[in-house]
Design a protein around this motif. Structure first.
Motif, PDB file in Angstrom:
ATOM      1  N   GLY A 122       0.816  -1.211   0.000  1.00 52.48           N
ATOM      2  CA  GLY A 122       0.000   0.000   0.000  1.00 52.48           C
ATOM      3  C   GLY A 122       0.846   1.255   0.000  1.00 52.48           C
ATOM      4  N   ALA A 123       1.924   1.263   0.794  1.00 51.49           N
ATOM      5  CA  ALA A 123       2.824   2.418   0.816  1.00 51.49           C
ATOM      6  C   ALA A 123       3.545   2.572  -0.519  1.00 51.49           C
ATOM      7  N   LEU A 124       3.946   1.441  -1.110  1.00 50.30           N
ATOM      8  CA  LEU A 124       4.657   1.498  -2.387  1.00 50.30           C
ATOM      9  C   LEU A 124       3.724   1.956  -3.507  1.00 50.30           C
ATOM     10  N   ALA A 133      -8.523   5.066  -4.811  1.00 51.70           N
ATOM     11  CA  ALA A 133      -9.447   4.074  -5.367  1.00 51.70           C
ATOM     12  C   ALA A 133      -8.685   2.921  -6.014  1.00 51.70           C
ATOM     13  N   ALA A 134      -7.648   3.236  -6.795  1.00 52.97           N
ATOM     14  CA  ALA A 134      -6.878   2.189  -7.471  1.00 52.97           C
ATOM     15  C   ALA A 134      -6.215   1.261  -6.465  1.00 52.97           C
ATOM     16  N   SER A 135      -5.649   1.830  -5.393  1.00 55.30           N
ATOM     17  CA  SER A 135      -4.960   1.013  -4.392  1.00 55.30           C
ATOM     18  C   SER A 135      -5.927   0.106  -3.647  1.00 55.30           C
ATOM     19  N   VAL A 136      -7.043   0.662  -3.169  1.00 56.16           N
ATOM     20  CA  VAL A 136      -7.986  -0.125  -2.370  1.00 56.16           C
ATOM     21  C   VAL A 136      -8.621  -1.235  -3.209  1.00 56.16           C
ATOM     22  N   ILE A 137      -9.043  -0.902  -4.421  1.00 57.28           N
ATOM     23  CA  ILE A 137      -9.715  -1.893  -5.261  1.00 57.28           C
ATOM     24  C   ILE A 137      -8.769  -3.023  -5.655  1.00 57.28           C
ATOM     25  N   SER A 138      -7.547  -2.668  -6.058  1.00 55.79           N
ATOM     26  CA  SER A 138      -6.609  -3.710  -6.487  1.00 55.79           C
ATOM     27  C   SER A 138      -6.240  -4.615  -5.319  1.00 55.79           C
ATOM     28  N   MET A 139      -5.971  -4.049  -4.140  1.00 55.10           N
ATOM     29  CA  MET A 139      -5.619  -4.881  -2.986  1.00 55.10           C
ATOM     30  C   MET A 139      -6.822  -5.670  -2.476  1.00 55.10           C
ATOM     31  N   GLY A 140      -8.018  -5.089  -2.588  1.00 51.30           N
ATOM     32  CA  GLY A 140      -9.217  -5.815  -2.185  1.00 51.30           C
ATOM     33  C   GLY A 140      -9.476  -7.023  -3.059  1.00 51.30           C
ATOM     34  N   ARG A 155     -12.460  -8.511  10.146  1.00 48.29           N
ATOM     35  CA  ARG A 155     -12.371  -7.089  10.478  1.00 48.29           C
ATOM     36  C   ARG A 155     -10.953  -6.576  10.303  1.00 48.29           C
ATOM     37  N   LEU A 156      -9.971  -7.369  10.731  1.00 51.56           N
ATOM     38  CA  LEU A 156      -8.580  -6.960  10.557  1.00 51.56           C
ATOM     39  C   LEU A 156      -8.224  -6.898   9.074  1.00 51.56           C
ATOM     40  N   ALA A 157      -8.626  -7.912   8.317  1.00 49.60           N
ATOM     41  CA  ALA A 157      -8.284  -7.963   6.893  1.00 49.60           C
ATOM     42  C   ALA A 157      -8.854  -6.766   6.143  1.00 49.60           C
ATOM     43  N   THR A 158     -10.143  -6.475   6.339  1.00 51.01           N
ATOM     44  CA  THR A 158     -10.757  -5.356   5.612  1.00 51.01           C
ATOM     45  C   THR A 158     -10.205  -4.019   6.087  1.00 51.01           C
ATOM     46  N   GLY A 159      -9.953  -3.892   7.398  1.00 50.15           N
ATOM     47  CA  GLY A 159      -9.411  -2.630   7.917  1.00 50.15           C
ATOM     48  C   GLY A 159      -8.031  -2.339   7.377  1.00 50.15           C
ATOM     49  N   VAL A 160      -7.165  -3.359   7.329  1.00 47.01           N
ATOM     50  CA  VAL A 160      -5.800  -3.169   6.824  1.00 47.01           C
ATOM     51  C   VAL A 160      -5.821  -2.761   5.352  1.00 47.01           C
ATOM     52  N   ILE A 161      -6.659  -3.417   4.558  1.00 47.10           N
ATOM     53  CA  ILE A 161      -6.707  -3.110   3.127  1.00 47.10           C
ATOM     54  C   ILE A 161      -7.215  -1.689   2.890  1.00 47.10           C
ATOM     55  N   ALA A 162      -8.297  -1.307   3.566  1.00 52.40           N
ATOM     56  CA  ALA A 162      -8.854   0.036   3.374  1.00 52.40           C
ATOM     57  C   ALA A 162      -7.873   1.107   3.852  1.00 52.40           C
ATOM     58  N   ALA A 163      -7.253   0.897   5.024  1.00 53.63           N
ATOM     59  CA  ALA A 163      -6.339   1.897   5.579  1.00 53.63           C
ATOM     60  C   ALA A 163      -5.072   2.019   4.738  1.00 53.63           C
ATOM     61  N   PHE A 530     -16.473   2.153   0.757  1.00 58.52           N
ATOM     62  CA  PHE A 530     -17.343   1.887  -0.393  1.00 58.52           C
ATOM     63  C   PHE A 530     -16.581   1.115  -1.468  1.00 58.52           C
ATOM     64  N   TYR A 531     -15.327   1.532  -1.738  1.00 56.84           N
ATOM     65  CA  TYR A 531     -14.521   0.834  -2.749  1.00 56.84           C
ATOM     66  C   TYR A 531     -14.343  -0.632  -2.359  1.00 56.84           C
ATOM     67  N   LEU A 532     -14.022  -0.879  -1.078  1.00 56.72           N
ATOM     68  CA  LEU A 532     -13.811  -2.248  -0.628  1.00 56.72           C
ATOM     69  C   LEU A 532     -15.112  -3.047  -0.658  1.00 56.72           C
ATOM     70  N   ARG A 533     -16.207  -2.399  -0.290  1.00 57.08           N
ATOM     71  CA  ARG A 533     -17.508  -3.068  -0.333  1.00 57.08           C
ATOM     72  C   ARG A 533     -17.858  -3.496  -1.759  1.00 57.08           C
ATOM     73  N   SER A 534     -17.430  -2.700  -2.737  1.00 61.24           N
ATOM     74  CA  SER A 534     -17.779  -3.005  -4.127  1.00 61.24           C
ATOM     75  C   SER A 534     -17.058  -4.240  -4.655  1.00 61.24           C
ATOM     76  N   VAL A 535     -15.903  -4.605  -4.065  1.00 52.05           N
ATOM     77  CA  VAL A 535     -15.143  -5.756  -4.562  1.00 52.05           C
ATOM     78  C   VAL A 535     -15.162  -6.937  -3.596  1.00 52.05           C
ATOM     79  N   ALA A 536     -15.611  -6.718  -2.346  1.00 47.81           N
ATOM     80  CA  ALA A 536     -15.677  -7.827  -1.384  1.00 47.81           C
ATOM     81  C   ALA A 536     -16.896  -8.701  -1.679  1.00 47.81           C
TER      82      ALA A 536
END
Length: 627
Positions: A122-124, A133-140, A155-163, A530-536
């Motif tokens: 995510g940092a890279l 949006a690109a980062s969250v969707i691709s990692m999700g 909860r940990l998995a979704t929180g880490v990806i969104a953050a 919302f981005y994560l919800r769209s791909v989860a």
């Protein structure tokens, strides 16, 4: 009497009306413009009742086209579509997938390894794309199914990806930092350099939270089983220590080269050192992979030729080419040592894991240098850096297509999708900015800026009281407004008051940038959620690897997982306030002029008229002493 009361309080009424429009759900750009035009008419009619407060008249509407043209000709904002296009091309070309797969394999065996990999990637991605949006969707899409497959807490998995996706908000080349710099009237380069350390610290805090979770609830983030780890050696070893040796060698070469340049500290030093180390590691990995059995002979010939060429270029002031030749020579010498050790002892010093990590990490790291390095060292403006990044992303995607023999890495459909998405986002930003210009024309005409300035500067507590109030205000508004909307509406009103109180505007901009990250993470309106919800997964599904039935991700789990990271972001805001040096270090990279030398030159200039002809005293107008 009533008309006079309204005329003298038109600024707060206008601001309150805008808030009502936004809460009713009207599009921000049109709410701003309509509000500005409506109150322009009202203000002109009420001007006789408050001539000292209202300075508007009908001819001032002629200034509106000029203000719109000023927005459209703003070269700084041209960086927004460039960075957006760069991020979308990299995301669609599969670079994010390669990174997540490889780094996940590297971290996978340790507890919480996949979560660390998501934060690292995510940092890279933030440093190469700048698009949340690109980062969250691709990692999700890529990481979430893998994390669920191996038993991660949802909860940990979704929180880490969104953050981790929201790191693109604060790590350069962040789009919001470009807008903040423009609205505050400061350099984008300074804003980028000031945000560099807080972005890294925030990433480390995310990783610290994952570590804490793994210590308290080990089952929430298990390590990957051994049979899930690839890129192994023939004897089954992972080859991680070989990667460590390659990293240490490349870092030593990078530091040694930077010591010769005289550059000390700062973000530019870090970026340049990483670039040099990356080039060295790439040369080592390439020679190890493609020279095969002839590696030793080829390494001897190549190393000798490169050393001789580097000595010649150094003697003749070869500049950049001399530096690149020295780096290539260092890589060739390391490849020679690797070949000799392997031939004599059978021990591999560059493992498959080291090769894979190098080949996957090099493209984004070189792109970071191309964009951020050229900006930090003053070679390119942010707009020019964004343009080079956009071209560089296409080049990298083309190289990936050739090496992987996969047309999906770069084709016309990919470029078309990225262009359309870039146009939509850029138009969104432009319309909001035009609406803000229409609003500000009227708001400033009714002395709204004076009202806001008096309101903010009269807060108890001076600078500290101002910062606390402003950060709480931004945090609350982030529940309802996007970061672009906050930057265009609120920041122009806050900036003058902060400047009057003596607050460094780069420090303020970075602080509010961290705060605005919460706009992506606030339940229930956060865009990253919302981005994560769209791909989860919304319905039960069968895992494609294990064949097990997997339950869907609920919206409540996504919201619950975001809360700890919102708290971490708020802690980061407090740290930036308490330790301003994390941001204000950007000042130390500027050129310092010796005041005594400047005064001496002024004294010499004053001596021009004290003599004539051959009797005139000598005048030394040499350059001032640079520290």
């Amino acid at each position: 009497m009533f008309a006079e009361l309204i005329a003298h309080n038109l600024a707060p009424i206008m601001f309150a009306t805008l808030v009502v429009f936004l809460l009713l759900g009207y599009p921000v750009a049109f709410a701003l413009a309509a509000n500005g035009l409506l109150f322009f008419v009202v203000a002109v009619e009420l001007a006789p009742y408050a001539p000292d407060t209202i300075t508007l008249s009908w001819p001032l509407l002629q200034a509106l086209p000029e203000r719109v043209f000023g927005v459209m000709s703003n070269e700084v904002l041209l960086a927004v579509p460039f960075f957006t296009f760069m991020g979308l091309v990299l995301e669609r070309s599969g670079m994010a997938e390669d990174l997540l797969d490889t780094i996940g394999q590297l971290f996978g065996t340790i507890r919480g390894g996949l979560a660390y990999a998501v934060i690292f990637v995510g940092a890279l991605l933030a440093a190469t794309t700048g698009v949340v949006a690109a980062s969250v969707i691709s990692m999700g899409l890529i990481s979430l199914p893998i994390m669920l497959r191996y038993g991660y807490d949802r909860r940990l998995a979704t929180g880490v990806i969104a953050a981790s996706g929201t790191l693109a908000q604060i790590i350069p080349p962040s789009l919001v930092l470009i807008v903040m710099a423009d609205q505050l009237g400061r350099s984008v380069g300074d804003m980028y350099e000031g945000a560099f350390v807080p972005g890294l610290v925030l990433s480390a805090m995310y990783a610290g939270y994952v570590l804490l979770v793994t210590l308290i609830w080990p089952k929430a983030a298990p390590g990957l089983p051994k049979d899930a780890i690839g890129y192994r050696e023939e004897n089954g070893a992972r080859g991680v220590w070989q990667l460590g040796i390659l990293v240490v060698f490349s870092a030593v070469i990078g530091i040694a080269v930077m010591a010769q340049t005289g550059t000390k500290g700062g973000a530019d030093y870090v970026i340049l050192t990483i670039c040099i180390a990356t080039v060295v590691a790439l040369v080592c990995a390439v020679m190890n992979r493609f020279l095969g059995a002839q590696r030793i002979v080829a390494s001897v010939v190549l190393a000798a030729a490169l050393v001789a060429l580097s000595l010649y270029l150094r003697a003749n002031d070869g500049g950049t080419w001399g530096l690149l030749t020295e780096l290539a020579a260092a890589g060739a010498l390391y490849a020679l040592v690797v070949g000799l050790v392997e031939r004599l002892t059978g021990l591999r010093l560059i493992s498959r894991m080291a090769q894979q990590v190098t080949f996957v990490m090099v493209p984004p790291l070189l792109l970071i240098f191309l964009v951020l390095g050229t900006i930090f060292i003053g070679i390119a403006t942010p707009t020019e850096g964004g343009a080079m990044g956009a071209v560089g992303s296409l080049v990298l995607a083309g190289i990936k297509r050739i090496l992987d023999r996969n047309p999906a890495r770069l084709n016309f459909a990919l470029v078309k999708q990225a262009t359309e998405s870039t146009a939509k986002l850029s138009t969104f930003v432009l319309f909001i900015l035009i609406g803000a210009r229409v609003f500000s024309l009227t708001f400033y005409g009714v002395n709204g800026h004076v009202w806001v300035e008096h309101l903010l500067t009269s807060l108890p507590g001076g600078q500290v009281g101002f910062l606390i109030f402003v950060n709480i205000l931004i945090f609350l508004l982030a529940f309802f407004l996007d970061f672009f909307e906050l930057a265009f509406i609120i920041i122009p009103l806050i900036g003058p008051a902060a400047d009057k109180l003596g607050i460094d505007l780069i420090w303020l901009g970075v602080m509010l940038g961290v705060n605005m990250q919460t706009s992506f993470m606030h339940p229930p309106f956060g865009f990253a959620l919302f981005y994560l919800r769209s791909v989860a997964a919304k319905v039960p599904y069968l895992d494609r690897v294990t064949g097990k039935r997997m339950e869907p991700i609920t919206t409540g789990q996504i919201y619950y997982g975001a809360i700890p990271f919102v708290i971490i972001q708020c802690i980061m805001v407090a740290l930036v306030i308490l330790f301003p040096g994390m941001v204000t270090h950007y000042k130390s990279s500027g050129t310092k002029v010796d005041p005594a030398a400047v005064q001496q030159q002024l004294d010499n200039l004053q001596g021009l008229g004290t003599g004539s002809g051959d009797d005139a005293p000598p005048i030394d107008l040499g350059p001032p002493k640079i520290e």
